[in-house]
Design a protein around this motif. Structure first.
Motif, short mmCIF file in Angstrom:
data_model
loop_
_atom_site.label_atom_id
_atom_site.label_comp_id
_atom_site.label_asym_id
_atom_site.label_seq_id
_atom_site.Cartn_x
_atom_site.Cartn_y
_atom_site.Cartn_z
N MET A 68 0.80 -1.22 0.00
CA MET A 68 0.00 0.00 0.00
C MET A 68 0.84 1.28 0.00
SD MET A 68 -3.13 -0.80 -0.26
CE MET A 68 -3.90 0.74 0.20
N LEU A 69 2.15 1.17 -0.11
CA LEU A 69 2.99 2.37 -0.12
C LEU A 69 2.67 3.26 -1.32
CD1 LEU A 69 6.47 1.00 0.99
CD2 LEU A 69 4.99 2.55 2.25
N SER A 70 2.29 2.65 -2.43
CA SER A 70 1.94 3.45 -3.60
C SER A 70 0.71 4.31 -3.32
CB SER A 70 1.69 2.55 -4.81
OG SER A 70 0.70 1.58 -4.52
N THR A 78 -2.75 6.77 4.41
CA THR A 78 -1.78 7.33 5.34
C THR A 78 -0.91 6.22 5.91
OG1 THR A 78 -3.24 7.10 7.25
CG2 THR A 78 -3.41 9.15 5.96
N ILE A 79 0.18 6.61 6.54
CA ILE A 79 1.05 5.61 7.19
C ILE A 79 0.26 4.83 8.24
CG2 ILE A 79 3.12 5.26 8.59
CD1 ILE A 79 3.68 6.10 5.70
N ASP A 80 -0.53 5.54 9.02
CA ASP A 80 -1.31 4.86 10.07
C ASP A 80 -2.28 3.84 9.48
OD1 ASP A 80 -0.05 6.24 12.07
OD2 ASP A 80 -1.60 7.78 12.25
N SER A 81 -2.86 4.16 8.32
CA SER A 81 -3.87 3.28 7.74
C SER A 81 -3.28 1.98 7.19
CB SER A 81 -4.64 4.01 6.64
OG SER A 81 -3.83 4.24 5.50
N ASN A 149 15.10 5.24 -3.98
CA ASN A 149 14.50 3.92 -4.11
C ASN A 149 13.05 4.02 -3.64
OD1 ASN A 149 16.90 2.64 -4.96
ND2 ASN A 149 17.62 2.51 -2.85
N PHE A 150 12.28 2.95 -3.83
CA PHE A 150 10.88 2.94 -3.41
C PHE A 150 10.56 1.58 -2.80
CE2 PHE A 150 6.18 2.97 -4.76
CZ PHE A 150 5.81 3.66 -3.61
N ARG A 151 10.95 1.41 -1.51
CA ARG A 151 10.78 0.12 -0.87
C ARG A 151 10.11 0.21 0.49
NH1 ARG A 151 10.27 -4.45 -2.77
NH2 ARG A 151 11.23 -5.48 -1.03
N ASN A 152 10.23 1.35 1.18
CA ASN A 152 9.74 1.42 2.55
C ASN A 152 9.14 2.79 2.86
OD1 ASN A 152 11.98 3.14 3.05
ND2 ASN A 152 13.27 1.36 3.47
N ILE A 153 8.74 2.96 4.11
CA ILE A 153 8.10 4.21 4.52
C ILE A 153 9.05 5.38 4.38
CG2 ILE A 153 7.24 5.47 6.55
CD1 ILE A 153 5.83 2.93 7.43
N ALA A 154 10.31 5.20 4.77
CA ALA A 154 11.29 6.29 4.68
C ALA A 154 11.45 6.75 3.24
CB ALA A 154 12.63 5.85 5.27
N ASP A 155 11.53 5.78 2.31
CA ASP A 155 11.63 6.14 0.89
C ASP A 155 10.42 6.95 0.45
OD1 ASP A 155 14.00 4.70 0.67
OD2 ASP A 155 13.00 2.88 -0.03
N THR A 156 9.25 6.50 0.85
CA THR A 156 8.01 7.16 0.45
C THR A 156 7.95 8.59 0.97
OG1 THR A 156 6.89 5.02 0.52
CG2 THR A 156 5.49 6.96 0.46
N GLU A 157 8.34 8.77 2.23
CA GLU A 157 8.31 10.11 2.82
C GLU A 157 9.32 11.04 2.15
OE1 GLU A 157 6.72 9.20 7.34
OE2 GLU A 157 8.89 9.13 6.95
N LYS A 158 10.50 10.51 1.79
CA LYS A 158 11.51 11.32 1.11
C LYS A 158 11.02 11.76 -0.27
CE LYS A 158 15.53 9.17 3.35
NZ LYS A 158 16.68 8.25 3.14
N ILE A 159 10.37 10.83 -0.98
CA ILE A 159 9.85 11.17 -2.31
C ILE A 159 8.76 12.23 -2.20
CG2 ILE A 159 8.59 10.26 -4.31
CD1 ILE A 159 9.99 7.55 -3.74
N GLN A 160 7.87 12.07 -1.22
CA GLN A 160 6.80 13.04 -1.03
C GLN A 160 7.36 14.42 -0.70
OE1 GLN A 160 4.59 10.87 2.01
NE2 GLN A 160 2.85 10.69 0.64
N ALA A 161 8.34 14.45 0.19
CA ALA A 161 8.93 15.73 0.61
C ALA A 161 9.63 16.41 -0.56
CB ALA A 161 9.90 15.51 1.76
N PHE A 162 10.35 15.64 -1.34
CA PHE A 162 11.07 16.22 -2.48
C PHE A 162 10.11 16.74 -3.53
CE2 PHE A 162 13.76 16.42 -6.19
CZ PHE A 162 14.99 16.82 -5.68
N ALA A 163 9.01 16.01 -3.74
CA ALA A 163 8.03 16.42 -4.74
C ALA A 163 7.36 17.74 -4.36
CB ALA A 163 6.98 15.33 -4.92
#
Length: 455
Positions: A68-70, A78-81, A149-163
């Motif tokens: 569900m990271l995508s 959300t992360i909580d969900s 990369n796109f494998r975990n929560i940290a990756d997802t948060e970094k991509i979101q922040a950069f975008a």
């Protein structure tokens, strides 16, 4: 060195003249991904009090649904969900959860693991479930800032922040990889307003699950979602803001990121402008812990039919293990591994793991897909197709020696499992193929003859 000792079954605690108390055997699990989460469920279902369980996780989160990271990237979740086992869950089930910890070595003789924090954890049963990481690509200049990369929560948060930096309207991104993960990453970024180009080395998307017809149909739908494509080529080099490329090939997201990404150069010489790149090209099993600890490995950590490694006190499961020359990335076989391991450790029952064929059921950005067995026709097989371009429905059945050997469905997958059952049961289907191609509701199986007839 600090020592955290989980008492083993053969160690007794004596306090003055009080009666001797027997301690539970210790089970230590390295890794806290979806495989560990499912294994814990299987253990608790069988013998919730047999072991003193310690879970060692690299991330600072409980077990969550990585699939569900995508959706998180797209803003639809959300992360909580997606959190399946929050930190409170471990405490409620008397499980010792060590988050943010990395195991550096396994001492098989003395049965303990070393943590990077100079701590030792003793075990009676050890389970390695370290998962996998994004596969490397051979492109040059991967030390530039903006490559993820796109494998975990940290990756997802970094991509979101950069975008979000400098406003999404001015952001361009490339996503490398035309598999499910790459498609979902591209879709998530496009939904957030980023201009996305997906780069895939094959000539159509999901080439392992779809044929060219279905792949092109999928591409046309994704293009309507503001995603561009560069197919049949790979990234030769990442370019920095000055248009300079390096001859070195360090890992993505390395510590020394001094230049900003300006785009990528493909193997055909084409340049694509981008301030962000997401690598989603596949996975590599995390087997390094086995290597340094003298546990047998090949492409991944070798296990037998009961998920045991070359050391009988150490098991492995999930994306980090290899069974009969096969590695794993799909949920269904990993869930079966969890059952096999739980039966052995909890009930002393030897239920061998069998890597049975499983169909691929995908939902890419709202599009239903299904495939099983052969994707392409061969010299000794026949191909039957149905295509409705207006409704965007495609069905393909491949028949070999009168039996279904492959299925590809796009748009309408309602008959998918019925076709898969026919394939598994080796039913002769040639007499009724026109009706079968329309859907399972038009045929029935004569059990005695294992043939299909008009319903």
């Amino acid at each position: 060195m600090a020592i955290t000792e989980i008492p083993t079954a053969d160690k007794l605690i004596t306090k003055h003249a009080e009666p001797v108390t027997q301690i539970k055997p210790s089970m230590v699990i390295i890794g806290n991904g979806m495989a560990t989460g499912r294994l814990l469920d299987e253990i608790i279902k069988r013998t919730p009090h047999k072991y003193q369980i310690t879970v060692i996780g690299k991330e600072h989160f409980g077990s969550y649904n990585r699939i569900m990271l995508s959706a998180v990237l797209a803003g639809d979740a959300t992360i909580d969900s997606i959190m399946q086992k929050p930190l409170a869950w471990y405490k409620a089930h008397n499980i010792n959860f060590l988050s943010g910890c990395v195991v550096t070595y396994i001492n098989k003789e003395k049965k303990y693991v070393d943590l990077a924090s100079d701590t030792q954890i003793h075990y009676d049963e050890l389970i390695i479930a370290t998962g996998s990481r994004t596969a490397k690509i051979p492109a040059k200049n991967q030390e530039i800032a903006g490559i993820f990369n796109f494998r975990n929560i940290a990756d997802t948060e970094k991509i979101q922040a950069f975008a979000k930096q400098a406003g999404t309207s001015s952001k361009q991104a490339v996503v490398i990889g035309g598999g499910l993960l790459g498609l979902e990453a591209a879709y998530g970024l496009a939904l957030s307003g980023v201009e996305v180009t997906l780069i895939h080395r094959n000539k159509w998307l999901l080439n392992r699950q779809l044929d060219k017809v279905a792949g092109v149909m999928l591409q046309s739908i994704m293009e309507q979602k503001n995603i561009k494509f560069a197919l049949g080529h790979e990234v030769a080099a990442f370019e920095n803001i000055k248009g300079q490329s390096s001859t070195t090939q360090p890992l993505a997201n390395s510590a020394e990121q001094t230049e900003e990404l300006s785009g990528v150069t493909l193997t055909n010489g084409e340049f694509i402008s981008a301030q962000m790149a997401v690598i989603a090209t596949g996975i590599t099993p995390n087997k390094e812990l086995a290597e340094i600890s003298n546990i047998d490995f090949n492409r991944a950590i070798l296990v037998n039919d009961y998920m045991q490694t070359s050391d009988t006190s150490i098991s492995a499961l999930g994306e980090c293990c290899e069974h009969n020359q096969a590695t794993f990335g799909l949920v269904d076989p990993i869930w079966e591994q969890c059952i096999t391991l739980a039966e052995r450790l909890c009930n002393n029952v030897e239920k061998p793991f069998k890597n049975a064929p499983v169909p691929t059921k995908l939902k890419v950005s709202g599009v239903q897909l299904f495939s099983a067995g052969d994707v392409e026709v061969s010299d000794d097989s026949q191909c039957f197709t149905l295509l409705d371009k207006k409704a965007l429905i495609y069905r393909k059945i491949i028949v070999k020696q009168g039996q279904v050997s492959g299925v590809v469905l796009f748009g309408d997958v309602s008959s998918g499992m019925a076709y898969f059952t026919l394939m598994q049961q080796k039913v002769i289907v040639t007499p009724m193929l026109p009706e079968l191609l329309i859907g399972e509701e038009f045929v029935t199986i004569v059990e005695d003859e294992k043939k299909v007839c008009i319903a």
